[in-house]
Scaffold this motif. Structure first.
Motif, PDB file in Angstrom:
ATOM      1  N   SER A  29       0.857  -1.180   0.000  1.00 20.88           N
ATOM      2  CA  SER A  29       0.000   0.000   0.000  1.00 20.88           C
ATOM      3  C   SER A  29       0.894   1.231   0.000  1.00 20.88           C
ATOM      4  O   SER A  29       1.515   1.563   1.021  1.00 20.88           O
ATOM      5  CB  SER A  29      -0.926  -0.012   1.223  1.00 20.88           C
ATOM      6  OG  SER A  29      -1.755   1.133   1.237  1.00 20.88           O
ATOM      7  N   GLY A  30       1.009   1.883  -1.151  1.00 18.43           N
ATOM      8  CA  GLY A  30       1.897   3.027  -1.252  1.00 18.43           C
ATOM      9  C   GLY A  30       3.343   2.603  -1.064  1.00 18.43           C
ATOM     10  O   GLY A  30       3.846   1.714  -1.756  1.00 18.43           O
ATOM     11  N   SER A  31       4.018   3.203  -0.103  1.00 14.16           N
ATOM     12  CA  SER A  31       5.435   2.922   0.131  1.00 14.16           C
ATOM     13  C   SER A  31       5.655   1.852   1.192  1.00 14.16           C
ATOM     14  O   SER A  31       6.790   1.638   1.619  1.00 14.16           O
ATOM     15  CB  SER A  31       6.142   4.209   0.569  1.00 14.16           C
ATOM     16  OG  SER A  31       5.591   4.688   1.793  1.00 14.16           O
ATOM     17  N   VAL A  32       4.566   1.190   1.604  1.00 13.55           N
ATOM     18  CA  VAL A  32       4.671   0.232   2.703  1.00 13.55           C
ATOM     19  C   VAL A  32       4.166  -1.133   2.252  1.00 13.55           C
ATOM     20  O   VAL A  32       3.120  -1.246   1.595  1.00 13.55           O
ATOM     21  CB  VAL A  32       3.857   0.705   3.924  1.00 13.55           C
ATOM     22  CG1 VAL A  32       3.923  -0.327   5.051  1.00 13.55           C
ATOM     23  CG2 VAL A  32       4.362   2.059   4.408  1.00 13.55           C
ATOM     24  N   ALA A  47       1.526 -12.608  -2.354  1.00 11.25           N
ATOM     25  CA  ALA A  47       1.063 -11.629  -3.339  1.00 11.25           C
ATOM     26  C   ALA A  47       1.280 -10.206  -2.841  1.00 11.25           C
ATOM     27  O   ALA A  47       0.350  -9.431  -2.642  1.00 11.25           O
ATOM     28  CB  ALA A  47      -0.398 -11.861  -3.704  1.00 11.25           C
ATOM     29  N   LEU A  48       2.552  -9.860  -2.609  1.00 11.62           N
ATOM     30  CA  LEU A  48       2.945  -8.533  -2.145  1.00 11.62           C
ATOM     31  C   LEU A  48       3.196  -7.645  -3.361  1.00 11.62           C
ATOM     32  O   LEU A  48       4.137  -7.857  -4.113  1.00 11.62           O
ATOM     33  CB  LEU A  48       4.208  -8.651  -1.292  1.00 11.62           C
ATOM     34  CG  LEU A  48       4.808  -7.378  -0.709  1.00 11.62           C
ATOM     35  CD1 LEU A  48       3.797  -6.666   0.176  1.00 11.62           C
ATOM     36  CD2 LEU A  48       6.066  -7.716   0.084  1.00 11.62           C
ATOM     37  N   ASN A  49       2.319  -6.651  -3.573  1.00 10.62           N
ATOM     38  CA  ASN A  49       2.429  -5.752  -4.725  1.00 10.62           C
ATOM     39  C   ASN A  49       3.326  -4.569  -4.409  1.00 10.62           C
ATOM     40  O   ASN A  49       3.152  -3.912  -3.382  1.00 10.62           O
ATOM     41  CB  ASN A  49       1.054  -5.213  -5.122  1.00 10.62           C
ATOM     42  CG  ASN A  49       0.249  -6.197  -5.937  1.00 10.62           C
ATOM     43  OD1 ASN A  49       0.659  -7.335  -6.122  1.00 10.62           O
ATOM     44  ND2 ASN A  49      -0.899  -5.758  -6.420  1.00 10.62           N
ATOM     45  N   PHE A  50       4.271  -4.288  -5.308  1.00 11.80           N
ATOM     46  CA  PHE A  50       5.070  -3.065  -5.217  1.00 11.80           C
ATOM     47  C   PHE A  50       4.641  -2.126  -6.343  1.00 11.80           C
ATOM     48  O   PHE A  50       4.159  -2.552  -7.391  1.00 11.80           O
ATOM     49  CB  PHE A  50       6.560  -3.383  -5.343  1.00 11.80           C
ATOM     50  CG  PHE A  50       7.188  -3.910  -4.076  1.00 11.80           C
ATOM     51  CD1 PHE A  50       6.417  -4.313  -2.997  1.00 11.80           C
ATOM     52  CD2 PHE A  50       8.559  -4.006  -3.958  1.00 11.80           C
ATOM     53  CE1 PHE A  50       6.984  -4.807  -1.834  1.00 11.80           C
ATOM     54  CE2 PHE A  50       9.154  -4.492  -2.805  1.00 11.80           C
ATOM     55  CZ  PHE A  50       8.360  -4.900  -1.742  1.00 11.80           C
ATOM     56  N   ALA A  51       4.872  -0.834  -6.125  1.00  8.81           N
ATOM     57  CA  ALA A  51       4.453   0.166  -7.098  1.00  8.81           C
ATOM     58  C   ALA A  51       5.250   0.103  -8.394  1.00  8.81           C
ATOM     59  O   ALA A  51       4.846   0.692  -9.400  1.00  8.81           O
ATOM     60  CB  ALA A  51       4.565   1.568  -6.491  1.00  8.81           C
ATOM     61  N   ASN A  52       6.369  -0.614  -8.418  1.00  6.72           N
ATOM     62  CA  ASN A  52       7.165  -0.721  -9.631  1.00  6.72           C
ATOM     63  C   ASN A  52       6.618  -1.743 -10.617  1.00  6.72           C
ATOM     64  O   ASN A  52       7.275  -2.118 -11.583  1.00  6.72           O
ATOM     65  CB  ASN A  52       8.617  -1.087  -9.280  1.00  6.72           C
ATOM     66  CG  ASN A  52       8.733  -2.433  -8.569  1.00  6.72           C
ATOM     67  OD1 ASN A  52       7.731  -3.089  -8.293  1.00  6.72           O
ATOM     68  ND2 ASN A  52       9.958  -2.814  -8.275  1.00  6.72           N
ATOM     69  N   GLY A  53       5.403  -2.228 -10.371  1.00 11.84           N
ATOM     70  CA  GLY A  53       4.781  -3.190 -11.271  1.00 11.84           C
ATOM     71  C   GLY A  53       5.149  -4.623 -10.982  1.00 11.84           C
ATOM     72  O   GLY A  53       4.747  -5.526 -11.724  1.00 11.84           O
ATOM     73  N   LYS A  54       5.877  -4.851  -9.898  1.00 15.98           N
ATOM     74  CA  LYS A  54       6.275  -6.200  -9.533  1.00 15.98           C
ATOM     75  C   LYS A  54       5.407  -6.720  -8.385  1.00 15.98           C
ATOM     76  O   LYS A  54       5.048  -5.961  -7.476  1.00 15.98           O
ATOM     77  CB  LYS A  54       7.740  -6.249  -9.107  1.00 15.98           C
ATOM     78  CG  LYS A  54       8.728  -5.688 -10.122  1.00 15.98           C
ATOM     79  CD  LYS A  54       8.847  -6.548 -11.366  1.00 15.98           C
ATOM     80  CE  LYS A  54       9.962  -6.015 -12.272  1.00 15.98           C
ATOM     81  NZ  LYS A  54      10.110  -6.837 -13.496  1.00 15.98           N
TER      82      LYS A  54
END
Length: 678
Positions: A418-421, A574-581
């Motif tokens: 979620s955002g940067s976390v 399923a940990l989403n990062f903002a870099n599309g990964k």
């Protein structure tokens, strides 16, 4: 002359009565009814009302784990069912039947007529090529019906005859026809499910006709139900959906095992030898199948025994065609994996003295392949248990065979970004992951209960979260068991009125095997599209429409999640990062998935270490092992690893991974064993 009855001594009369009770009952006449159902996808059973098939299962057992050939086509599947051998022997690759080798591997009725010509044999088919392409030499009745209605009528006619057939093979074609007409083989396709209900109605009429036979009490009927292939968008693809079959055995001589009772489940090639065995005829050497109407009951998990099924590759017969992605009984295939004979290829070792004939290889030389198996440890007291994992491993130049052991316990892993976390939950602990710093924030892990108010409302409390995701608009959703809770991210507190049942509020998730509960992961692809995962299935969910899309669940495979083929089941995280990964986890390893490219990145799965997941490396401490981290290449040799079993382990998973470095050769493995000791 015989004495009058009044002159018989009472003792003699009593002796005669006792002898009458002791006399063996007359043997019943063995007979077989095979009901073929073209295109009845195995996992649709249980999702459509089939009361007559259910009654047969109650009087026997049914399995849905066997796979048809990788071509998933009718000619191949029916040939395997009727001959008892795989595609590389019977030679039928498609519906043209070109290359057929029925001379060496004839159909089961031809074999019966040769061995026992007095037997009355009959076959009635709706799909005409089955009448014209197979030899059926000497068979008493070969009826090209052309429709399911005529197949049923002919079968009822034959069963009404006083002697009747000793073996009757039937092919009902309507599920396949309806699937193609609607372009889909799935529980959501109305025409397809209607056709399955129609076949079930025919099963009811056939079993009623059996029971109405005048001599039924003196007949021992073995009833087998089988299918040639499954389907998705039509069929013919090397996917789990297209390859899933259904095989059921029923009758007085069949043990009442119910649904999915065996790890070594019956396959198409088991039908022909089961028919021969039931009739008391010899099963010819070289058949790929074995009699399965009376399978050995599989033992419960125990200490001091090998817990792996088919660990020595000897349950199968070595395949002759390297390009054939055949089924490997007991093992779940992850992008290939094969059984072949020792020395079949120049790069394989010679057969060891006193050893078996077969070994496992990777098959697909362009990509890594895997074979995996889950072992149920529940019921064992593991508080002081140790394990022993062993295997023979080797590889030709540029290749490697690896074996991983993972233990799973009740402490579930869930995560979301979620955002940067990044938020990671394992058991009762919460890890706050600083994405910019790429490490767990200082002071964590901490208890979930003290960081996320309201999750204690879950049954069992604020622990063992199954899955979670950021739903946007400042809300996150947590799933556990059959419940979910919506949480306000700003305050990290549950909204009023929760938990609620998943099934009533996430329409379509009830289609998962086992229902809308016990999810493994949730992966967000966009604000309107997301994916739920459970075991080997996934469902695409449309948030705008607030329901699962039609024709799901589908199955994890290389064809659906490109680059992830080594892991065909049991994703977590399923940990989403903002870099599309996005990141998915198993004990000891993780997979990185590129959402923009819609494929897993090269070089994964990779180990979870302090170097790539600082602060999270202890998530699975003591739960993941590799048999030979520096081995598994060069000449085959024996490896063994001993260690402690986590006291709360419920499942063990063994994965053989074949890593390929060039187009020639293979990694290879044999004689895998996992045992636990007190």
């Amino acid at each position: 002359m015989p004495l009058p009855r009044s002159f018989l001594h009472p003792l003699s009369a009593g002796l005669a009565l006792a002898l009458a009770f002791c006399a063996p009952a007359a043997a019943k006449t063995p007979k077989v009814l095979f009901i073929g159902t073209d295109g009845f996808r195995g996992d649709v059973y249980g999702a459509v009302a089939t009361p007559n098939l259910d009654a047969l299962v109650a009087d026997g057992y049914l399995a849905r784990e066997g796979l048809t050939a990788d071509t998933a086509i009718s000619g191949t599947g029916w040939s395997s069912l009727f001959t008892g051998v795989e595609r590389d022997k019977h030679g039928v690759y498609d519906n043209s039947f070109s290359g057929k080798n029925y001379a060496d591997w004839p159909d089961v009725l031809t074999r019966i007529e040769r061995a026992a010509p007095s037997k009355n044999t009959a076959v009635a088919v709706a799909w005409s090529p089955l009448a014209s392409q197979l030899p059926w030499t000497g068979v008493d009745t070969v009826y090209d019906a052309g429709s399911d209605a005529k197949v049923l009528a002919k079968a009822l006619e034959l069963l009404a005859q006083p002697a009747g057939p000793d073996v009757l093979l039937l092919d009902f074609n309507e599920p396949d026809g309806a699937g193609h007409a609607g372009s889909y083989f799935n529980r959501d396709a109305d025409g397809y499910t209607a056709a399955i209900r129609g076949v079930d109605a025919s099963i009811g009429k056939l079993t009623a006709a059996l029971r109405a036979r005048p001599n039924y009490a003196n007949e021992d009927w073995l009833i087998i139900v089988g299918t040639d292939h499954g389907g998705s968008v039509h069929h013919g693809h090397n996917t789990p959906e297209d390859r899933k079959t259904l095989i059921a055995f029923s009758g007085a001589s069949v043990p009442k095992l119910g649904l999915e009772p065996l790890r070594l489940a019956p396959r198409q090639v088991d039908v022909a030898p089961s028919i021969l065995n039931h009739l008391g005829l010899a099963v010819p050497a070289g058949l790929d199948g074995r009699p399965m109407q009376r399978p050995a009951r599989e033992p419960a998990p125990a200490f001091g025994v090998n817990l792996l099924a088919n660990g020595d590759a000897e349950y199968s017969i070595g395949r002759r065609d390297r390009g054939y992605d055949s089924d490997v009984p007991g093992w779940r295939k992850g992008r290939g994996g094969q059984v072949v004979d020792y020395a079949q290829y120049p790069w394989l070792p010679a057969r060891p003295a006193g050893g078996g004939a077969n070994l496992f290889i990777g098959r697909d030389s362009a990509r890594s392949n895997s074979l995996s198996q889950r072992v149920d440890l529940r019921g064992l007291d593991l508080s002081t248990a140790t394990f022993s994992l062993s295997a023979d491993l080797g590889a030709s130049s540029g290749h490697r065979a690896r074996v991983f052991l993972r233990f799973y316990d009740p402490r579930r892993l869930a995560s979301f970004g979620s955002g940067s976390v990044g938020h990671v939950f394992r058991g009762g602990e919460y890890y706050r992951y600083d994405i910019a710093a790429d490490r767990v924030a200082s002071g964590y892990p901490q208890p979930i209960s003290s960081n996320w108010t309201g999750l204690e409302r879950f049954a069992g409390g604020a622990r063992d979260i199954d899955a979670a995701f950021d739903g946007g608009n400042g809300k996150a959703f947590f799933f556990k068991g059959d419940q979910y809770i919506r949480v306000d991210l700003a305050t990290r507190s549950a909204d009023a009125g929760y938990p609620l049942p998943i099934a009533a509020n996430w329409p379509g998730l009830e289609k998962f095997a086992g229902g809308a509960r016990d999810l493994d992961a949730v992966l967000m692809f966009s604000r309107s599209q997301m994916y739920f995962f459970k075991r080997d299935q996934y469902i695409r969910y449309n948030l705008d429409l607030d329901r699962a899309e039609r024709y799901y669940p589908a199955y994890l495979s290389e064809s659906t999640w490109s680059g992830s083929g080594e892991w065909p089941a049991h994703w977590a995280g399923a940990l989403n990062f903002a870099n599309g990964k996005s990141y998915l986890f198993k004990p000891g390893q993780y997979l990185r998935y590129d959402r923009a490219l819609d494929r897993a990145d090269a070089g994964y799965p990779a180990p979870i270490t302090a170097g790539n997941w600082p602060g999270l490396q202890a998530l699975y401490a003591g739960a993941a092992f590799e048999l030979a981290p520096a081995g598994g290449s060069g000449a085959m040799q024996r490896y063994q690893l001993d260690g402690a079993v986590p006291a709360d382990a419920q499942w063990a998973e063994v994965e053989i991974r074949f890593e390929h470095g060039n187009a020639q050769g293979d990694g290879f493995a044999d004689n895998l064993s996992l045992s636990v000791q007190r």
